[in-house]
Motif scaffolding. Structure first.
Motif, mmCIF file in Angstrom:
data_model
loop_
_atom_site.group_PDB
_atom_site.id
_atom_site.type_symbol
_atom_site.label_atom_id
_atom_site.label_comp_id
_atom_site.label_asym_id
_atom_site.label_seq_id
_atom_site.Cartn_x
_atom_site.Cartn_y
_atom_site.Cartn_z
ATOM 1 N N GLY A 299 31.295 30.310 45.999
ATOM 2 C CA GLY A 299 32.667 30.558 46.422
ATOM 3 C C GLY A 299 33.580 29.420 46.002
ATOM 4 O O GLY A 299 33.134 28.401 45.470
ATOM 5 N N GLY A 300 34.878 29.590 46.232
ATOM 6 C CA GLY A 300 35.820 28.545 45.855
ATOM 7 C C GLY A 300 37.234 29.066 45.735
ATOM 8 O O GLY A 300 37.577 30.146 46.239
ATOM 9 N N ASP A 301 38.067 28.299 45.042
ATOM 10 C CA ASP A 301 39.473 28.658 44.899
ATOM 11 C C ASP A 301 39.639 29.869 43.982
ATOM 12 O O ASP A 301 38.903 30.049 43.016
ATOM 13 N N ALA A 302 40.669 30.657 44.294
ATOM 14 C CA ALA A 302 40.966 31.829 43.471
ATOM 15 C C ALA A 302 42.444 32.154 43.583
ATOM 16 O O ALA A 302 43.086 31.875 44.601
ATOM 17 N N ILE A 303 42.989 32.723 42.515
ATOM 18 C CA ILE A 303 44.322 33.299 42.573
ATOM 19 C C ILE A 303 44.254 34.716 42.037
ATOM 20 O O ILE A 303 43.420 35.040 41.173
#
Length: 357
Positions: A299-303
């Motif tokens: 998981g992690g950052d997303a836009i």
């Protein structure tokens, strides 16, 4: 006198009966064949006519949310598409439901195109080799992976774990072809029909009732997020700089590579999508050749860009499931249409790979 009165009484009785008969005829006795009386037009109420709702379809694609004429349980195909400059423009990407772009060794990128909803695509390719994280991506959609060769570690996974794949080199050569108008290795093609035939030949299941699905917004939903009409994505090398520009009229994002429209070889049409996802993951170099390990579980950052807006959130992926975008602990729905995922390294940081406007 009595006879005269009797005749008058009989006449009066007959006249009374003649007056009563028409009244009796309206009660449902049609022996006299009297026409029914018309009902005043103002009393007639036409049954309401329901306008068809284009947004409500009986069947929808699990990956695009677009309407289908019939339900589809076709098992997806996850095809490895060459993205080297010599391989562009490619064929058939416009027919994919979902496309991933991610790094390979040496800073180049490769595309993983997911085909499921049944659209006819005459030619897909050029097709190239597979990596372990690409196997993982394809299987997250319950897909049969399609490729031409593999890195040593990917080949070991395919063989030891008895994966269901179609490899032009080892097990499915007759279901691919070479295009003589292009130079090898950038000239290997197939299509969905031939690949499903190859899957049947190898006795792979080509139906799956447990395919993961995405949530979708109504097309008229204004959505959420901050205004953003374009995004530039830099993976590693300058010649692999991708951008997506929003077209308000079509509500689609047009795809560019190094400032030039990314087009389909056969149709000449520019590639477009409805949703653009960019997510950051940990990348690790494994050897001197530059083979990578890409973490698709942490998981992690997303836009997410859709409808001319940008939403910032995170991505997650549970076991035996696809990557999903989360904001405030709720999965963010897509708009019906195709989705392009772009996976970039977390180093030097996620934001360094993205330029929003």
């Amino acid at each position: 006198m009595k006879s005269y009165l009797s005749r008058i009484s009989l006449s009066l009785l007959l006249a009374a009966c003649l007056l009563l008969v028409p009244a009796c005829g309206k009660g449902g006795n049609h022996a006299l064949n009297e026409p029914d009386q018309p009902i005043p037009s103002e009393d007639v109420q036409e049954p309401p006519v329901e306008e068809p709702d284009e947004q409500q379809a009986l069947y929808k694609s699990p990956f695009t949310g677009l309407p289908l004429d019939e339900p589809t349980t076709q098992r997806p195909l996850a095809i490895m598409i060459n993205n080297a400059p010599a391989a562009r423009p490619q064929s058939g990407l416009g027919g994919a439901d979902i496309v991933y772009e991610l790094l390979m060794e040496g800073g180049i990128t490769r595309l993983v195109a997911i085909y499921q909803s049944g659209g006819e695509v005459a030619k897909v390719g050029p097709i190239r080799s597979i990596r372990p994280y690409m196997i993982e991506l394809g299987e997250s959609y319950h897909g049969i992976t399609v490729h031409a060769g593999a890195s040593n570690d990917a080949f070991a996974i395919l063989q030891r774990q008895h994966k269901e794949d179609l490899d032009e080199i080892t097990n499915a050569g007759p279901y691919f072809w070479r295009d003589k108008s292009r130079k090898a290795p950038h000239n290997l093609y197939s299509n969905v029909e031939k690949l499903l035939e190859g899957a049947d030949k190898r006795k792979y299941s080509t139906q799956d009732t447990e395919i993961p699905t995405y949530p979708f917004r109504d097309s008229s939903d204004p959505g959420e997020g901050d205004p953003a009409t374009s995004v530039e994505v830099k993976f590693q090398l300058e010649k692999y700089k991708v951008s997506y520009v929003y077209d308000a009229e079509s509500k689609l994002y047009k795809r560019f590579i190094n400032g030039e429209p990314h087009k389909d070889l056969d149709t000449g049409e520019q590639l477009t999508c409805t949703n653009v996802v960019i997510l950051g993951t940990d990348h690790k170099v494994l050897d001197d050749i530059g083979h990578l390990s890409i973490n698709l579980e942490m998981g992690g950052d997303a836009i997410l860009l859709q409808n001319g807006k940008v939403i910032r959130g995170t991505w997650i992926r549970k076991a035996d499931d696809v990557i999903r975008i989360i904001k405030d602990n709720v999965e963010v729905p897509f708009y019906p249409g195709k989705t392009y995922f772009n996976i970039v390294p977390n180093k030097p940081d996620f934001e360094s790979h993205i330029k929003l406007e």
